[in-house]
Design a protein around this motif. Structure first.
Motif, short mmCIF file in Angstrom:
data_model
loop_
_atom_site.label_atom_id
_atom_site.label_comp_id
_atom_site.label_asym_id
_atom_site.label_seq_id
_atom_site.Cartn_x
_atom_site.Cartn_y
_atom_site.Cartn_z
N TYR A 194 45.80 -16.09 86.39
CA TYR A 194 46.82 -17.12 86.22
C TYR A 194 47.69 -17.27 87.47
N VAL A 209 53.63 -17.26 87.49
CA VAL A 209 53.98 -18.23 86.45
C VAL A 209 55.48 -18.16 86.19
N MET A 241 52.95 -16.92 79.20
CA MET A 241 51.54 -17.20 79.43
C MET A 241 50.79 -17.44 78.14
#
Length: 303
Positions: free
Chosen positions: A105, A108, A112
């Motif tokens: 990912y 962020v 998530m």
């Protein structure tokens, strides 16, 4: 009862194989060393050997990828092993369950969820992302059935010495000494309990609703190092622990000589800002919840 082939016998694979054995399944554990828990058939093999892994997976209902090569070797070790898993799953018809992680990912700023793009640009993280996209493409083409299960940083009985909540954290806490930290003490972070990881892998392998997409392991609310230390101290009957963060320049310097510390620069973003895993999709779909944190920490300390 079915045949389950567990490849890897580290902190997750050991829990997984032991749970499957306890459930009465035929369990084959494949590692380079040939080790594994009692009750399982233990086989020494090179996972990158497609013919050998395909032979071992013959007749299996589920094939679990719980391998964990050293982080600094991901670029060289993962591609041939990933290809071997795909070949074995296609030949045997076993459901392929991949133990994934959150690295693909990338950084962020929101909790998530599984629909986040695999946006990391770091080469090692791209290797893990490609493993999943290649497996998903094979699933969508009807060649295999696959799912991936992703958790945050692990803790619990059997955690390796690289766990941030392992003996390097618990040892000083027990002794009433200052706990040294690599990362800030007061940043919220999601922590995934090892037995919950094994349970999630078993669920994903045996329920067709799990196939064809990734899932997050049931994981409790984020907690800081300080909050975890205080909860552990209560369970141990000790005062709240003192904590000291090691200077980042020092860690970078030591990382020149330590492959593990040298790789911390790639995951630093996970600890200097809130890092929160949302596992509500798995919990809602399969009707499960993470182990309560007090129970998980007690089992960790007892181990």
């Amino acid at each position: 009862m079915g045949k389950h082939v567990v490849v890897g016998s580290g902190q997750v694979g050991t829990h997984l194989a032991a749970k499957l054995v306890a459930q009465g399944h035929e369990v084959v554990v494949v590692t380079r060393s040939g080790r594994g828990p009692d009750g399982a058939v233990k086989v020494a093999a090179d996972v990158a050997d497609q013919a050998r892994l395909t032979e071992l997976a013959k007749g299996a209902d589920v094939l679990y990828n719980c391998v964990n090569p050293q982080y600094h070797r991901w670029l060289t070790d993962w591609p041939p092993m990933a290809a071997s898993f795909l070949a074995a799953a296609e030949s045997s018809g076993a459901v392929l369950v991949i133990l994934g992680n959150l690295y693909p990912y990338g950084p962020v700023s929101v909790p998530m969820t599984e629909d986040l793009p695999l946006a990391s640009t770091t080469p090692k993280m791209r290797v893990r992302a490609k493993m999943w996209t290649d497996a998903l493409a094979a699933h969508e083409a009807g060649r295999i059935r696959v799912t991936e299960v992703r958790g945050s940083d692990y803790f619990g009985p059997g955690a390796t010495d690289q766990s941030y909540l392992g003996e390097r954290f618990i040892g000083p806490l027990r002794a009433g000494k200052t706990v040294p930290l690599v990362w800030p003490a007061d940043m919220p972070h999601s922590w995934t309990y090892l037995p919950d990881v094994a349970d999630a892998l078993i669920t994903a392998g045996g329920d067709e609703r799990a196939w064809g997409r990734p899932w997050h392991v049931p994981t409790g609310a984020p907690l800081t190092f300080r909050q975890l230390g205080e909860k552990m101290a209560v369970l141990l009957g000790r005062p709240a622990p003192r904590m000291r963060q090691l200077p980042w320049p020092l860690l970078r310097a030591v990382g020149v000589f330590s492959p593990f510390l040298g790789e911390l620069k790639h995951t630093r973003y996970q600890f200097v800002a809130p890092y929160v895993l949302d596992s509500s999709a798995f919990q809602r779909t399969f009707g499960v919840a993470p182990t309560p944190i007090e129970d998980a920490l007690k089992a960790t300390l007892d181990a």
